[in-house]
Design a protein around this motif. Structure first.
Motif, PDB file in Angstrom:
ATOM      1  N   SER A 379       0.828  -1.202   0.000  1.00 12.30           N
ATOM      2  CA  SER A 379       0.000   0.000   0.000  1.00 12.30           C
ATOM      3  C   SER A 379       0.865   1.256   0.000  1.00 12.30           C
ATOM      4  N   TYR A 380       1.940   1.218   0.797  1.00 13.19           N
ATOM      5  CA  TYR A 380       2.854   2.358   0.869  1.00 13.19           C
ATOM      6  C   TYR A 380       3.469   2.653  -0.502  1.00 13.19           C
ATOM      7  N   LYS A 381       3.913   1.616  -1.195  1.00 20.29           N
ATOM      8  CA  LYS A 381       4.537   1.790  -2.507  1.00 20.29           C
ATOM      9  C   LYS A 381       3.523   2.314  -3.536  1.00 20.29           C
ATOM     10  N   MET A 382       2.301   1.815  -3.462  1.00 22.53           N
ATOM     11  CA  MET A 382       1.288   2.272  -4.397  1.00 22.53           C
ATOM     12  C   MET A 382       0.968   3.749  -4.160  1.00 22.53           C
ATOM     13  N   GLN A 383       0.824   4.140  -2.905  1.00 21.62           N
ATOM     14  CA  GLN A 383       0.555   5.536  -2.595  1.00 21.62           C
ATOM     15  C   GLN A 383       1.714   6.425  -3.046  1.00 21.62           C
ATOM     16  N   ARG A 384       2.931   5.920  -2.883  1.00 17.24           N
ATOM     17  CA  ARG A 384       4.097   6.688  -3.296  1.00 17.24           C
ATOM     18  C   ARG A 384       4.101   6.890  -4.807  1.00 17.24           C
ATOM     19  N   GLN A 385       3.761   5.845  -5.549  1.00 20.29           N
ATOM     20  CA  GLN A 385       3.705   5.964  -7.005  1.00 20.29           C
ATOM     21  C   GLN A 385       2.657   6.981  -7.437  1.00 20.29           C
ATOM     22  N   VAL A 386       1.518   6.995  -6.753  1.00 19.42           N
ATOM     23  CA  VAL A 386       0.465   7.967  -7.066  1.00 19.42           C
ATOM     24  C   VAL A 386       0.962   9.376  -6.800  1.00 19.42           C
ATOM     25  N   LEU A 387       1.635   9.571  -5.669  1.00 14.11           N
ATOM     26  CA  LEU A 387       2.152  10.897  -5.328  1.00 14.11           C
ATOM     27  C   LEU A 387       3.210  11.359  -6.315  1.00 14.11           C
ATOM     28  N   GLU A 388       4.084  10.419  -6.724  1.00 17.00           N
ATOM     29  CA  GLU A 388       5.111  10.784  -7.696  1.00 17.00           C
ATOM     30  C   GLU A 388       4.476  11.203  -9.015  1.00 17.00           C
ATOM     31  N   GLN A 395       4.449  19.754 -12.174  1.00 17.33           N
ATOM     32  CA  GLN A 395       5.637  20.487 -12.611  1.00 17.33           C
ATOM     33  C   GLN A 395       5.384  21.227 -13.925  1.00 17.33           C
ATOM     34  N   TYR A 396       5.962  22.398 -14.037  1.00 18.85           N
ATOM     35  CA  TYR A 396       5.911  23.108 -15.301  1.00 18.85           C
ATOM     36  C   TYR A 396       7.121  24.026 -15.359  1.00 18.85           C
ATOM     37  N   ASN A 397       7.640  24.190 -16.558  1.00 20.34           N
ATOM     38  CA  ASN A 397       8.801  25.050 -16.811  1.00 20.34           C
ATOM     39  C   ASN A 397       9.994  24.685 -15.925  1.00 20.34           C
ATOM     40  N   GLY A 398      10.170  23.396 -15.680  1.00 23.27           N
ATOM     41  CA  GLY A 398      11.333  22.965 -14.900  1.00 23.27           C
ATOM     42  C   GLY A 398      11.206  23.212 -13.419  1.00 23.27           C
ATOM     43  N   ALA A 411      -0.157  19.378  -1.026  1.00 20.18           N
ATOM     44  CA  ALA A 411       1.072  19.996  -0.504  1.00 20.18           C
ATOM     45  C   ALA A 411       1.607  19.193   0.669  1.00 20.18           C
ATOM     46  N   ALA A 412       0.696  18.761   1.526  1.00 21.78           N
ATOM     47  CA  ALA A 412       1.125  17.983   2.692  1.00 21.78           C
ATOM     48  C   ALA A 412       1.731  16.653   2.258  1.00 21.78           C
ATOM     49  N   GLN A 413       1.094  15.987   1.267  1.00 16.69           N
ATOM     50  CA  GLN A 413       1.605  14.704   0.804  1.00 16.69           C
ATOM     51  C   GLN A 413       2.976  14.854   0.145  1.00 16.69           C
ATOM     52  N   LEU A 414       3.164  15.912  -0.635  1.00 23.54           N
ATOM     53  CA  LEU A 414       4.442  16.116  -1.295  1.00 23.54           C
ATOM     54  C   LEU A 414       5.543  16.383  -0.284  1.00 23.54           C
ATOM     55  N   ALA A 415       5.234  17.181   0.734  1.00 22.12           N
ATOM     56  CA  ALA A 415       6.226  17.456   1.771  1.00 22.12           C
ATOM     57  C   ALA A 415       6.602  16.172   2.494  1.00 22.12           C
ATOM     58  N   PHE A 416       5.576  15.359   2.789  1.00 24.87           N
ATOM     59  CA  PHE A 416       5.822  14.101   3.483  1.00 24.87           C
ATOM     60  C   PHE A 416       6.623  13.136   2.621  1.00 24.87           C
ATOM     61  N   GLN A 417       6.300  13.120   1.320  1.00 24.34           N
ATOM     62  CA  GLN A 417       7.020  12.246   0.393  1.00 24.34           C
ATOM     63  C   GLN A 417       8.474  12.654   0.276  1.00 24.34           C
ATOM     64  N   ASN A 418       8.743  13.950   0.144  1.00 26.24           N
ATOM     65  CA  ASN A 418      10.124  14.422   0.046  1.00 26.24           C
ATOM     66  C   ASN A 418      10.913  14.068   1.291  1.00 26.24           C
ATOM     67  N   PRO A 433      -4.516  15.061   7.744  1.00 24.66           N
ATOM     68  CA  PRO A 433      -3.658  14.740   6.605  1.00 24.66           C
ATOM     69  C   PRO A 433      -4.151  13.522   5.853  1.00 24.66           C
ATOM     70  N   VAL A 434      -3.780  13.464   4.605  1.00 23.81           N
ATOM     71  CA  VAL A 434      -4.024  12.259   3.804  1.00 23.81           C
ATOM     72  C   VAL A 434      -2.804  11.390   3.947  1.00 23.81           C
ATOM     73  N   MET A 435      -2.918  10.236   4.630  1.00 23.80           N
ATOM     74  CA  MET A 435      -1.761   9.397   4.931  1.00 23.80           C
ATOM     75  C   MET A 435      -1.286   8.678   3.679  1.00 23.80           C
ATOM     76  N   MET A 436      -0.012   8.312   3.722  1.00 28.15           N
ATOM     77  CA  MET A 436       0.597   7.644   2.575  1.00 28.15           C
ATOM     78  C   MET A 436       0.392   6.132   2.617  1.00 28.15           C
TER      79      MET A 436
END
Length: 441
Positions: A379-388, A395-398, A411-418, A433-436
Motif C-alpha cells: 500500500s505504501y509503494k502504491m501511494q508513493r507511485q500515485v504521489l510521484e 511540474q511546469y517550466n522545470g 502539498a502535505a503529501q508532497l512534503a511528506f514524500q520528500n 492529513p491524507v496518509m501515505m
C-alpha cells in the motif's frame, strides 16, 4: 567448534584465536572482526549476508555460505564458548541418547518458536543444558556429572562482565574408561519423561537447573548459587560462567508458553507415541524481526530502509511518551529476513539499529503493553507511485508549483514524500492529513 548436537540446519561456529597481549577484550575483538569484514574479499570467497553484531556480550560476525547456505558465526578468543561446546560434545560421546534427545528437544523448541531469549524464552543452548540436567537427574542416571569427576583444574579467563573473571572449566574428557550407564531407557520413553520432569516433577520456584552441581535424586536450591533469584524467576546456570543465568531474560509469557507446549507435547506423546504430532502441523509463513527505535524514527524511515529486503508489513508503536519504543518488521520468507538482518547496527536518524529475530508470539505480547499501527509495504509503494505521478503533473517550466497554487492535502503529501525520500524530518501534518499508507486494524 561443535557441541555434538548439530543438525542439517545448524550454524557453524568459528573462533579466531590470538594469543597476543591485549587481544582478550571485547574492544580488541571488535577491531579484529572489523578487519575481517572490511579487508577480506568475503563475497569473492563465497560469503553473503555479512552482518556485524558487535554490541553483543560476545561480539561476532555472521556470514552465509552461498553454496551450502550454512550460517557461520565468527567470534574472537571465545575460549569459554569452546569449553562449553567440548563439554556438551563429551556428554554426547559418553551416551548417544544425549545427542538424540537433544536434537528432538531442539527441533521441538525451534518449530514452536520457543528458542529465543530475546522473545522471553530460552535459547537453543539452554535447552541442551535442560537435556543433560534431566539425564543426570533420573535414577539411575543416564549420564554422570563429568565436572564432578575431574580433579585437575582448567581455568579460563573471561571479560564478558566488565572485569576479568577466571572460571573453572574442568570436566572429565576421556569417558572411554567410564562404564556405560545402567539406565537402558529407550529414547522415546526418555522424551516423554523429559517433558514430564519439567512440567510435573521439577520445582521451578525453588530449584535451579545446574549441570555443575547435579546428582541423581537430588535438587539444587536456586538460592545456593551465585546470582540472586526470586521464586518467579527461572534459573538455568551456565556450567562454567556462574554469573550467567540463561533463564534471566525469560518473561512471564515466555515461561507460560514453554510449559504449555511441554504439557501439550507430553499429552500427545502419551496418546499417540508420535513425535511429529508434537510439532506444528502448518509451518509458519510469517517471519519477524524487532528493533528498538527512538522517538525521532518515523514509519517512513523504516519502510524506506527495509523496502529492498521485501518487507511485507511494519508494526509501529504509537507514541506513549517512552524514550525507547519497539517496532516489528514482518517478512514473507526467512531469506528476506536474513538479508534484512545485515542492517544490524546501522543508523536510522539518531538510532543505531539492534535487530533481533522475533515471532508472532512476541508481537502478540507487545500488543498487550502498547498500541501499534500496521503499515503494508504494498500500500505504501502504491501511494508513493500515485504521489510521484501527481508531482510530475504539477511540474511546469522545470519547477514545481508553489504551495499556494496546489490543494492543501497535495502539498502535505508532497512534503511528506520528500521527507521520506531524502531523509528529512517531516513537518507537522495538517489537522486531517491524507496518509501515505493504510492503517490496518
Amino acid at each position: 567448534f561443535s557441541n555434538g548436537f548439530k543438525t542439517g540446519t545448524s550454524d557453524l561456529d568459528v573462533v579466531f584465536t590470538s594469543h597476543k597481549s591485549g587481544d582478550g577484550g571485547s574492544d580488541r575483538a571488535v577491531s579484529i572482526l572489523q578487519k575481517f569484514a572490511e579487508n577480506l574479499p568475503l563475497k569473492d570467497l563465497g560469503f553473503t549476508n555479512i552482518t556485524k553484531i558487535f554490541q553483543a556480550s560476545v561480539p561476532l560476525l555472521k556470514l552465509t555460505d552461498v553454496d551450502s547456505q550454512i550460517e557461520v558465526d565468527l567470534c574472537v578468543n571465545n575460549e569459554l564458548g569452546v569449553r562449553n561446546s567440548l563439554l556438551l560434545n563429551t556428554y554426547c560421546k559418553y551416551d548417544r541418547r544425549v545427542l538424540h534427545l537433544g536434537r528432538l528437544v531442539k527441533e521441538w523448541a525451534k518449530k514452536h518458536e520457543l528458542a529465543s531469549s530475546t522473545d522471553g524464552c530460552l535459547n537453543s543452548y539452554a535447552y541442551m543444558l535442560l537435556v543433560v540436567f534431566f539425564l543426570q537427574s533420573v535414577q539411575p542416571p543416564v549420564v554422570p556429572n563429568l565436572q564432578m569427576l575431574e580433579q585437575e583444574s582448567f581455568l579460563v579467563p573471561d571479560r564478558k562482565w566488565g572485569g576479568e573473571d577466571y572460571w573453572e572449566t574442568k570436566f572429565k574428557m576421556h569417558v572411554d574408561d567410564l562404564g556405560p550407564s545402567s539406565n537402558k531407557t529407550p529414547i522415546g520413553d526418555l522424551l516423554i519423561n523429559f517433558f514430564q520432569f519439567y512440567t510435573r516433577d521439577f520445582d521451578w520456584r525453588r530449584h535451579a537447573v545446574s549441570m555443575r552441581r547435579q546428582e541423581a535424586g537430588k535438587a539444587v536450591d536456586k538460592n545456593s548459587l551465585v546470582l540472586p533469584a526470586n521464586e518467579d524467576q527461572w534459573y538455568v546456570e551456565d556450567p562454567f560462567d556462574l554469573k550467567h543465568n540463561l533463564a534471566g531474560k525469560c518473561t512471564r509469557a515466555g515461561k507460560k508458553r514453554i510449559l504449555d507446549e511441554m504439557k501439550n507435547a507430553l499429552l500427545v506423546l502419551q496418546q499417540t507415541g508420535r513425535f511429529t504430532k508434537c510439532l506444528p502441523q502448518i509451518p509458519s509463513t510469517e517471519f519477524y524481526m524487532k528493533c528498538r527505535i527512538s522517538q525521532n524514527v518515523q514509519p517512513p524511515d523504516l519502510l524506506e530502509a527495509f523496502e529492498e529486503f521485501d518487507l511485507v508489513k511494519l508494526h509501529f508503536p504509537k507514541p506513549d511518551g517512552s524514550t525507547r519504543m519497539q517496532a516489528f518488521l514482518q517478512f514473507g520468507d526467512a531469506a528476506s529476513r536474513r538479508k534484512a538482518h545485515t542492517k544490524n547496527e546501522k543508523y536510522i536518524c539518531d538510532c543505531q539499529l539492534q535487530l533481533h529475530y522475533s515471532s508472532q508470539h512476541s508481537l502478540a505480547e507487545a500488543l498487550t503493553q502498547c498500541q501499534f499501527s500496521t503499515y503494508e509495504m504494498a500500500s505504501y509503494k502504491m501511494q508513493r507511485q500515485v504521489l510521484e505521478a501527481r508531482m510530475k503533473e504539477s511540474q511546469y517550466n522545470g519547477g514545481i508549483m508553489k504551495d499556494m497554487d496546489m490543494p492543501q492535502d497535495m502539498a502535505a503529501q508532497l512534503a511528506f514524500q520528500n521527507a521520506a525520500i531524502f531523509g528529512k524530518v517531516p513537518p507537522p501534518p495538517p489537522p486531517q492529513p491524507v496518509m501515505m499508507w493504510e492503517e490496518q486494524k
